[in-house]
Design an enzyme around this catalytic site. Structure first.
Site, PDB file in Angstrom:
ATOM      1  N   HIS A  77       0.871  -1.181   0.000  1.00 53.97           N
ATOM      2  CA  HIS A  77       0.000   0.000   0.000  1.00 53.97           C
ATOM      3  C   HIS A  77       0.904   1.226   0.000  1.00 53.97           C
ATOM      4  CE1 HIS A  77      -2.728  -2.841   2.223  1.00 53.97           C
ATOM      5  NE2 HIS A  77      -3.644  -2.257   1.505  1.00 53.97           N
ATOM      6  N   ASP A  80       1.854   1.908   3.581  1.00 54.04           N
ATOM      7  CA  ASP A  80       2.676   0.905   4.285  1.00 54.04           C
ATOM      8  C   ASP A  80       4.114   1.406   4.371  1.00 54.04           C
ATOM      9  OD1 ASP A  80       0.579  -0.869   4.386  1.00 54.04           O
ATOM     10  OD2 ASP A  80       1.245  -2.066   2.674  1.00 54.04           O
ATOM     11  N   GLU A 209     -10.897  -5.472  -5.668  1.00 52.05           N
ATOM     12  CA  GLU A 209     -10.980  -6.559  -4.689  1.00 52.05           C
ATOM     13  C   GLU A 209     -12.194  -6.347  -3.786  1.00 52.05           C
ATOM     14  OE1 GLU A 209      -7.458  -7.102  -2.333  1.00 52.05           O
ATOM     15  OE2 GLU A 209      -8.522  -8.256  -0.804  1.00 52.05           O
ATOM     16  N   GLU A 247     -10.101 -12.318  -3.599  1.00 49.67           N
ATOM     17  CA  GLU A 247      -9.352 -12.934  -2.502  1.00 49.67           C
ATOM     18  C   GLU A 247     -10.107 -14.207  -2.128  1.00 49.67           C
ATOM     19  OE1 GLU A 247      -7.665 -10.644   0.783  1.00 49.67           O
ATOM     20  OE2 GLU A 247      -8.548 -12.085   2.184  1.00 49.67           O
ATOM     21  N   HIS A 250     -12.283 -13.889   0.969  1.00 47.27           N
ATOM     22  CA  HIS A 250     -13.397 -12.940   0.872  1.00 47.27           C
ATOM     23  C   HIS A 250     -14.602 -13.563   0.183  1.00 47.27           C
ATOM     24  CE1 HIS A 250     -10.447  -9.320   1.315  1.00 47.27           C
ATOM     25  NE2 HIS A 250     -10.463 -10.138   2.359  1.00 47.27           N
ATOM     26  N   ASP A 275      -5.553 -12.907  -4.556  1.00 45.75           N
ATOM     27  CA  ASP A 275      -5.036 -12.898  -3.185  1.00 45.75           C
ATOM     28  C   ASP A 275      -5.285 -14.275  -2.573  1.00 45.75           C
ATOM     29  OD1 ASP A 275      -4.164 -10.314  -3.210  1.00 45.75           O
ATOM     30  OD2 ASP A 275      -5.645  -9.527  -1.796  1.00 45.75           O
ATOM     31  N   ASP A 285     -12.673 -11.618   8.657  1.00 48.90           N
ATOM     32  CA  ASP A 285     -11.567 -11.811   7.715  1.00 48.90           C
ATOM     33  C   ASP A 285     -10.321 -12.289   8.458  1.00 48.90           C
ATOM     34  OD1 ASP A 285     -10.332 -11.743   5.289  1.00 48.90           O
ATOM     35  OD2 ASP A 285      -9.878  -9.604   5.359  1.00 48.90           O
ATOM     36  N   ASP A 287      -7.880 -14.153   7.509  1.00 51.56           N
ATOM     37  CA  ASP A 287      -6.638 -14.100   6.715  1.00 51.56           C
ATOM     38  C   ASP A 287      -5.589 -15.119   7.164  1.00 51.56           C
ATOM     39  OD1 ASP A 287      -7.348 -12.110   4.870  1.00 51.56           O
ATOM     40  OD2 ASP A 287      -6.795 -10.487   6.226  1.00 51.56           O
ATOM     41  N   ASP A 317      -1.754 -12.798   0.594  1.00 52.14           N
ATOM     42  CA  ASP A 317      -2.435 -11.822   1.449  1.00 52.14           C
ATOM     43  C   ASP A 317      -3.023 -12.505   2.687  1.00 52.14           C
ATOM     44  OD1 ASP A 317      -3.421  -9.538   2.460  1.00 52.14           O
ATOM     45  OD2 ASP A 317      -5.098  -9.351   1.081  1.00 52.14           O
TER      46      ASP A 317
HETATM   47  C1  GCO Z   1      -7.929  -7.565   3.678  1.00 53.21           C
HETATM   48  C2  GCO Z   1      -7.772  -6.988   2.333  1.00 53.21           C
HETATM   49  C3  GCO Z   1      -6.534  -6.225   2.151  1.00 53.21           C
HETATM   50  C4  GCO Z   1      -6.355  -5.881   0.704  1.00 53.21           C
HETATM   51  C5  GCO Z   1      -5.365  -4.842   0.544  1.00 53.21           C
HETATM   52  C6  GCO Z   1      -5.093  -4.528  -0.893  1.00 53.21           C
HETATM   53  O1  GCO Z   1      -7.851  -8.772   3.751  1.00 53.21           O
HETATM   54  O2  GCO Z   1      -8.122  -6.811   4.605  1.00 53.21           O
HETATM   55  O3  GCO Z   1      -7.685  -8.054   1.464  1.00 53.21           O
HETATM   56  O4  GCO Z   1      -5.475  -6.960   2.606  1.00 53.21           O
HETATM   57  O5  GCO Z   1      -5.980  -6.997  -0.042  1.00 53.21           O
HETATM   58  O6  GCO Z   1      -5.837  -3.723   1.203  1.00 53.21           O
HETATM   59  O7  GCO Z   1      -5.685  -3.368  -1.259  1.00 53.21           O
HETATM   60 MN    MN Z   2      -6.718  -9.066  -0.010  1.00 58.24          MN
HETATM   61 MN    MN Z   3      -8.772 -10.749   3.719  1.00 59.47          MN
END
Ligand code: GCO
Ligand code: MN
Ligand code: MN
Length: 412
Positions: A77, A80, A209, A247, A250, A275, A285, A287, A317
């Protein structure tokens, strides 16, 4: 077991990681178009109910560690790496310079840049807020990220409009907000066309996304399908420049079959960036790293992508869990995620070659012998026994996942 002193814990982790075996070399890993996000490696473990558990990590260190692991691409980002107050200033140029140097020294390429339009207080009402000043600022941010992308050699820009929505129903008008959001994207594409022409580079691939639930209470573009509809809504000045960055989690979060969501994107020619991670249906989320929760589903996803020749990036991601230390992020989290991905990728190749699956699939397509295609009873009867093969294919996929097709057996 005796308590283990801190001084011996890293070597224990290393020894057990080695004992797992099955890791690929950095050279083998680099053959895949895998990218590592700055924000994933630098994630400190914080969340609404969670204090950080790890220390900050600089982009120099992230890039160096990715290079050592064999992750050949890096994504970021804007904020970042560049503090919000330093954007658009000489400090931004100096930082971009330093990033370029770190990438070159480590043989890592920047593949994607993305704009943070969700964290800073200026985006409290999202990037397409009512106030024209916020929207103008958001558009400048997107254009600025496009410029940084070109300076760093990126080919993709990602947009995650998670703050495009509302907490209070009725406070915003959805069609208006979406029109304003489109204007921001149009500004980014226009800036891209201009910068690309000046620099003699191709324009970026702009990838949307979706995420269904966070951080707004209600999201205006919650799924990849909603994004596809948005791309073809007529609101975009350059719909050909805009595609998707789905993603995995998601799509799973809202209850979709990620593989079916990806298939729809493939059919539209819009699956440009992906992603990769893992998690649970109908939860927030989380992740989690690829393959830790749904390896069979992941195998199937990669069969689809391999058989359709997907050649875009696989962007890691995910968020290393809070229980992983700063050391563990690079010693365990990233190398094991990459290795699971490659194993699943190889396995997907085996699925595509597997004689049982191939013959079963061919037989299903051949169908049974039918003389009268208007005779519903004859058609039903003719295909009845063949359809058992659906379940057999599922069993074979399970066997391939466990290596049983290569002779691994359990008490037989
Ligand atoms: C999440 C989102 C972010 C985006 C990122 C790219 O999981 O919160 O996926 O990680 O991928 O902001 O713009
Ligand atoms: Mn993402
Ligand atoms: Mn995510």
């Amino acid at each position: 077991m005796k308590p283990i002193p801190v001084s011996e814990q890293r070597s224990l982790v290393d020894r057990l990681a080695r004992a797992c075996g099955g890791s690929y070399t950095p050279e083998q890993r680099r053959k895949h178009f895998i990218s590592g996000p700055q924000w994933a490696a630098a994630y400190e473990g914080q969340a609404l109910f969670h204090a950080p558990t790890r220390k900050p990590v600089s982009f120099e260190e992230v890039i160096r560690r990715y290079a050592e692991i064999g992750i050949g691409h890096w994504t970021t980002h804007d904020t970042d790496v560049i503090p919000a107050d330093a954007l658009f200033t000489a400090e931004q140029d100096a930082i971009v310079e330093r990033i370029g140097k770190a990438l070159r020294e480590n043989g890592v390429a920047c593949s994607m840049v993305t704009t943070e339009t969700f964290y800073h207080a200026v985006f409290a009402a999202g990037p397409a807020a009512e106030a024209g000043s916020v929207r103008e600022y958001a558009a400048s941010r997107l254009a600025n990220t496009v410029k940084i992308g070109h300076q760093l050699g990126a080919r993709y820009a990602v947009y995650w409009p998670g703050s495009l929505g509302y907490q209070i129903q009725g406070a915003v008008e959805e069609t208006q907000t979406l029109r304003w959001y489109a204007e921001g994207l149009n500004a980014a594409c226009a800036a891209d066309i201009e910068i690309a022409a000046k620099m003699g580079r191709p324009t970026l691939k702009h990838c949307l996304e979706a995420k269904p639930f966070e951080p707004q209470a209600e999201i205006l573009l919650p799924t990849s399908d909603a994004m596809l509809a948005f791309i073809s809504s007529g609101l975009l000045a350059h719909p050909d420049m805009v595609g998707l960055n789905p993603e995995y989690l998601h799509e799973l979060m809202w209850g979709a079959a990620p593989r079916a969501a990806l298939a729809r994107a493939l059919l539209c020619g819009k699956l440009w960036h992906f992603d990769i991670n893992d998690g649970y249906r109908l939860k927030h989320d989380v992740d989690i790293a690829v393959g830790l929760i749904n390896p069979l589903d992941w195998l199937n996803v990669l069969v689809l992508l391999r058989s359709h020749g997907y050649s875009g990036p696989f962007n890691l991601d995910y968020k290393p869990p809070r229980t992983t230390s700063n050391y563990g992020v690079f010693a365990v989290s990233f190398p094991t995620a990459v290795d699971r991905f490659i194993s699943l990728w190889e396995m997907a190749g085996e699925v595509m070659e597997d004689p049982v699956i191939r013959e079963a699939t061919d037989a299903l397509k051949a169908g049974g012998v039918v003389t009268d295609t208007k005779d519903v009873r004859e058609i039903t009867e003719a295909n009845k026994e063949l359809l058992t093969l659906h379940e057999l294919i599922g069993h074979r996929l399970f066997q391939i996942l466990l290596g049983m097709h290569r002779g691994r057996s359990y008490s037989v």
